[in-house]
Design a protein around this motif. Structure first.
Motif, PDB file in Angstrom:
ATOM      1  N   GLY A 112       0.566  -1.134  -0.189  1.00 54.04           N
ATOM      2  CA  GLY A 112       0.029   0.272  -0.241  1.00 54.04           C
ATOM      3  C   GLY A 112       0.909   1.658   0.142  1.00 54.04           C
ATOM      4  N   VAL A 113       1.555   1.445   1.100  1.00 55.75           N
ATOM      5  CA  VAL A 113       2.661   2.368   0.773  1.00 55.75           C
ATOM      6  C   VAL A 113       3.000   1.952  -0.112  1.00 55.75           C
ATOM      7  CG1 VAL A 113       5.096   3.384   1.854  1.00 55.75           C
ATOM      8  CG2 VAL A 113       2.991   2.436   3.425  1.00 55.75           C
ATOM      9  N   LEU A 114       3.564   1.915  -1.488  1.00 53.72           N
ATOM     10  CA  LEU A 114       4.558   1.632  -2.559  1.00 53.72           C
ATOM     11  C   LEU A 114       3.485   2.462  -3.845  1.00 53.72           C
ATOM     12  CD1 LEU A 114       6.313  -1.907  -2.872  1.00 53.72           C
ATOM     13  CD2 LEU A 114       7.504   0.588  -2.206  1.00 53.72           C
ATOM     14  N   MET A 115       2.459   1.696  -3.284  1.00 52.11           N
ATOM     15  CA  MET A 115       1.492   2.632  -4.350  1.00 52.11           C
ATOM     16  C   MET A 115       1.366   3.736  -4.212  1.00 52.11           C
ATOM     17  SD  MET A 115      -1.437  -0.811  -4.230  1.00 52.11           S
ATOM     18  CE  MET A 115      -2.567  -0.163  -5.536  1.00 52.11           C
ATOM     19  N   VAL A 116       1.029   4.588  -3.140  1.00 53.46           N
ATOM     20  CA  VAL A 116       0.932   5.724  -2.629  1.00 53.46           C
ATOM     21  C   VAL A 116       1.803   6.239  -3.246  1.00 53.46           C
ATOM     22  CG1 VAL A 116       0.748   7.566  -1.170  1.00 53.46           C
ATOM     23  CG2 VAL A 116      -0.799   5.630  -1.176  1.00 53.46           C
ATOM     24  N   LEU A 117       3.200   5.871  -3.279  1.00 50.79           N
ATOM     25  CA  LEU A 117       5.137   7.231  -3.309  1.00 50.79           C
ATOM     26  C   LEU A 117       4.599   6.375  -4.794  1.00 50.79           C
ATOM     27  CD1 LEU A 117       7.022   4.876  -1.216  1.00 50.79           C
ATOM     28  CD2 LEU A 117       6.045   7.719  -1.173  1.00 50.79           C
ATOM     29  N   PHE A 118       4.221   5.355  -5.718  1.00 51.83           N
ATOM     30  CA  PHE A 118       4.717   5.280  -7.091  1.00 51.83           C
ATOM     31  C   PHE A 118       3.608   5.356  -7.729  1.00 51.83           C
ATOM     32  CE2 PHE A 118       8.545   2.860  -4.688  1.00 51.83           C
ATOM     33  CZ  PHE A 118       9.248   3.298  -5.297  1.00 51.83           C
ATOM     34  N   ARG A 119       2.241   5.342  -7.507  1.00 50.03           N
ATOM     35  CA  ARG A 119       0.898   5.352  -8.237  1.00 50.03           C
ATOM     36  C   ARG A 119       1.245   4.696  -9.170  1.00 50.03           C
ATOM     37  NH1 ARG A 119       0.114  12.246  -7.395  1.00 50.03           N
ATOM     38  NH2 ARG A 119       0.662  11.999  -5.125  1.00 50.03           N
ATOM     39  N   PRO A 120       1.066   4.036  -8.750  1.00 55.15           N
ATOM     40  CA  PRO A 120       0.347   2.688 -10.152  1.00 55.15           C
ATOM     41  C   PRO A 120      -0.740   2.726 -11.075  1.00 55.15           C
ATOM     42  CG  PRO A 120       1.109   1.626  -8.929  1.00 55.15           C
ATOM     43  CD  PRO A 120       1.462   2.242  -8.140  1.00 55.15           C
ATOM     44  N   CYS A 121      -1.824   3.408 -10.035  1.00 53.14           N
ATOM     45  CA  CYS A 121      -2.691   3.519 -10.661  1.00 53.14           C
ATOM     46  C   CYS A 121      -3.018   4.654  -9.181  1.00 53.14           C
ATOM     47  CB  CYS A 121      -4.101   2.619 -10.533  1.00 53.14           C
ATOM     48  SG  CYS A 121      -3.769   1.233  -8.963  1.00 53.14           S
ATOM     49  N   ARG A 122      -4.645   4.864  -9.686  1.00 54.87           N
ATOM     50  CA  ARG A 122      -4.807   6.521  -8.271  1.00 54.87           C
ATOM     51  C   ARG A 122      -6.424   5.638  -8.396  1.00 54.87           C
ATOM     52  NH1 ARG A 122      -2.427  12.281 -10.102  1.00 54.87           N
ATOM     53  NH2 ARG A 122       0.277  11.731 -10.856  1.00 54.87           N
ATOM     54  N   VAL A 123      -7.516   6.066  -7.441  1.00 51.12           N
ATOM     55  CA  VAL A 123      -8.641   6.462  -7.418  1.00 51.12           C
ATOM     56  C   VAL A 123      -9.636   6.742  -8.956  1.00 51.12           C
ATOM     57  CG1 VAL A 123     -10.115   7.191  -6.152  1.00 51.12           C
ATOM     58  CG2 VAL A 123      -8.547   6.466  -5.037  1.00 51.12           C
ATOM     59  N   GLY A 124     -10.203   6.786  -9.087  1.00 54.86           N
ATOM     60  CA  GLY A 124     -10.700   6.824 -10.545  1.00 54.86           C
ATOM     61  C   GLY A 124     -10.345   5.976 -11.739  1.00 54.86           C
ATOM     62  N   ASP A 125      -8.967   5.442 -11.682  1.00 53.63           N
ATOM     63  CA  ASP A 125      -7.876   4.201 -12.829  1.00 53.63           C
ATOM     64  C   ASP A 125      -9.289   3.253 -12.790  1.00 53.63           C
ATOM     65  OD1 ASP A 125      -6.862   6.928 -12.902  1.00 53.63           O
ATOM     66  OD2 ASP A 125      -4.967   6.019 -12.213  1.00 53.63           O
ATOM     67  N   PHE A 126      -9.148   2.986 -14.528  1.00 51.53           N
ATOM     68  CA  PHE A 126      -9.909   2.009 -14.858  1.00 51.53           C
ATOM     69  C   PHE A 126      -8.718   0.701 -15.136  1.00 51.53           C
ATOM     70  CE2 PHE A 126     -11.373  -1.001 -18.531  1.00 51.53           C
ATOM     71  CZ  PHE A 126     -11.866  -1.707 -17.876  1.00 51.53           C
ATOM     72  N   ILE A 127      -8.024  -0.567 -14.169  1.00 48.81           N
ATOM     73  CA  ILE A 127      -7.612  -0.783 -14.452  1.00 48.81           C
ATOM     74  C   ILE A 127      -7.630  -2.569 -14.200  1.00 48.81           C
ATOM     75  CG2 ILE A 127      -6.111   0.562 -12.808  1.00 48.81           C
ATOM     76  CD1 ILE A 127      -6.017  -1.196 -11.078  1.00 48.81           C
ATOM     77  N   GLU A 128      -6.419  -3.217 -14.460  1.00 53.17           N
ATOM     78  CA  GLU A 128      -7.006  -4.901 -14.819  1.00 53.17           C
ATOM     79  C   GLU A 128      -5.279  -5.463 -13.798  1.00 53.17           C
ATOM     80  OE1 GLU A 128      -6.527  -8.441 -17.518  1.00 53.17           O
ATOM     81  OE2 GLU A 128      -6.251  -6.639 -18.766  1.00 53.17           O
ATOM     82  N   ALA A 129      -5.708  -5.635 -12.660  1.00 55.67           N
ATOM     83  CA  ALA A 129      -4.925  -6.467 -11.876  1.00 55.67           C
ATOM     84  C   ALA A 129      -4.919  -7.591 -11.030  1.00 55.67           C
ATOM     85  CB  ALA A 129      -3.911  -5.210 -11.630  1.00 55.67           C
ATOM     86  N   ALA A 130      -4.590  -8.012 -11.127  1.00 55.34           N
ATOM     87  CA  ALA A 130      -5.199  -9.134  -9.601  1.00 55.34           C
ATOM     88  C   ALA A 130      -5.523 -10.745 -10.772  1.00 55.34           C
ATOM     89  CB  ALA A 130      -5.562  -8.808  -8.405  1.00 55.34           C
ATOM     90  N   GLY A 131      -6.206 -10.401 -11.668  1.00 57.57           N
ATOM     91  CA  GLY A 131      -6.940 -11.057 -12.729  1.00 57.57           C
ATOM     92  C   GLY A 131      -8.776 -10.213 -12.047  1.00 57.57           C
ATOM     93  N   ILE A 132      -8.324  -8.705 -11.670  1.00 60.24           N
ATOM     94  CA  ILE A 132      -9.618  -8.179 -12.158  1.00 60.24           C
ATOM     95  C   ILE A 132      -9.795  -7.158 -12.399  1.00 60.24           C
ATOM     96  CG2 ILE A 132     -11.339  -6.975 -10.191  1.00 60.24           C
ATOM     97  CD1 ILE A 132      -9.739  -8.465  -7.585  1.00 60.24           C
ATOM     98  N   VAL A 133     -10.633  -6.751 -13.653  1.00 62.08           N
ATOM     99  CA  VAL A 133     -10.842  -5.232 -14.291  1.00 62.08           C
ATOM    100  C   VAL A 133     -11.573  -4.613 -13.387  1.00 62.08           C
ATOM    101  CG1 VAL A 133     -11.339  -4.944 -16.109  1.00 62.08           C
ATOM    102  CG2 VAL A 133     -10.731  -6.762 -16.427  1.00 62.08           C
TER     103      VAL A 133
END
Length: 274
Positions: A112-133
């Motif tokens: 979670g800390v890494l996601m906040v620091l490097f921001r591979p995705c943000r709130v509101g983004d449409f993503i595909e990750a961990a088998g989820i779209v």
């Protein structure tokens, strides 16, 4: 008997002392719990007023809530007579064991800390990750909430997202639609290309820059395959795709250009009469 009588005489005093301590501990707990919620709302409000990214706001606000709540629990235990200094020492001594037991949770926290620091995705983004779209609704300390296209909310561990491949469809403002249109070998290639080009030229979703591509990609077993690759705004991807497929089919039908489909020829032989 004398010890029992002495204990009975001290009973009201003991009940009064411990009862007040327990009462104060309950009050401290509920006040601390309320303050933790206030800290969360206040943190979110301050960061939001400074136009901080919503992903950071959500994460820091949840972290503020957790810190205040931990202090509340320690203060509550101290009020009822638990030696908090000893408790902290015990927690520190047991840190390694707790870390091994909760390595999954610690991994989620670190992710979670890494996601906040490097921001591979943000709130509101449409993503595909961990088998989820889906669309990112919230990034918390340990998990990420995703909302799917059919309006289901899926909570995925942060480590599952960060340890895999993240496809972010919202990062770029333009996306390319890749279509493969197969036509009959009897169709005129030039006429087919002209029909496909006309559809793209007249579609409101298709962007002029970058330019689209219409070209023969393969001479298949039963069809001549064209690649149709227009560029559209990222938010228009699915409406544009659906509309283009419909318009291409109608345009090819109007031009008398057939789209082949798998066929099976069955030969029936008459049996000789006996």
């Amino acid at each position: 008997m004398e010890n029992l009588e002495g204990l009975l005489k001290q009973l009201p005093e003991l009940v009064m002392g411990y009862g007040l301590n327990i009462l104060f501990a309950i009050v401290i707990f509920f006040i601390g719990k309320y303050l933790s919620n206030v800290a969360k709302r206040l943190t979110a409000k301050i960061l939001g007023s400074r136009k901080v990214d919503q992903t950071v706001v959500s994460f820091v606000a949840n972290l503020a809530w957790a810190l205040v709540f931990v202090f509340t629990v320690i203060a509550t235990l101290g009020q009822i007579g638990v030696q908090t200094a000893s408790l902290v020492a015990v927690i520190g001594a047991a840190g390694l064991a707790v870390g091994l037991a909760l390595q999954g949770s610690l991994s989620n926290f670190a992710s979670g800390v890494l996601m906040v620091l490097f921001r591979p995705c943000r709130v509101g983004d449409f993503i595909e990750a961990a088998g989820i779209v889906g669309v990112v609704d919230e990034i918390t300390i340990f998990s990420t909430k995703l909302r799917t296209g059919d309006n289901k909310v899926i909570v995925a561990p942060n480590s599952a997202i960060m340890n895999g491949t993240i496809t972010n469809y919202s990062t770029m403002d333009k996306r390319r639609i890749d279509l493969v249109i197969g036509v009959s070998y009897d169709a005129d290639i030039r006429a087919t290309k002209e029909v496909l080009t006309k559809v793209l030229d007249n579609n409101a979703f298709v962007l002029k820059d970058p330019a689209y591509t219409v070209a023969v990609s393969e001479l298949g077993n039963s069809s001549v395959d064209f690649v149709v690759r227009p560029w559209v705004k990222g938010s228009d991807y699915w409406p544009a795709r659906f509309e283009l497929l419909e318009q291409i089919k109608i345009a090819l039908d109007d031009a008398g250009i057939g789209i082949p489909y798998p066929q099976m020829d069955i030969h029936v032989k008459a049996m000789p009469s006996q």
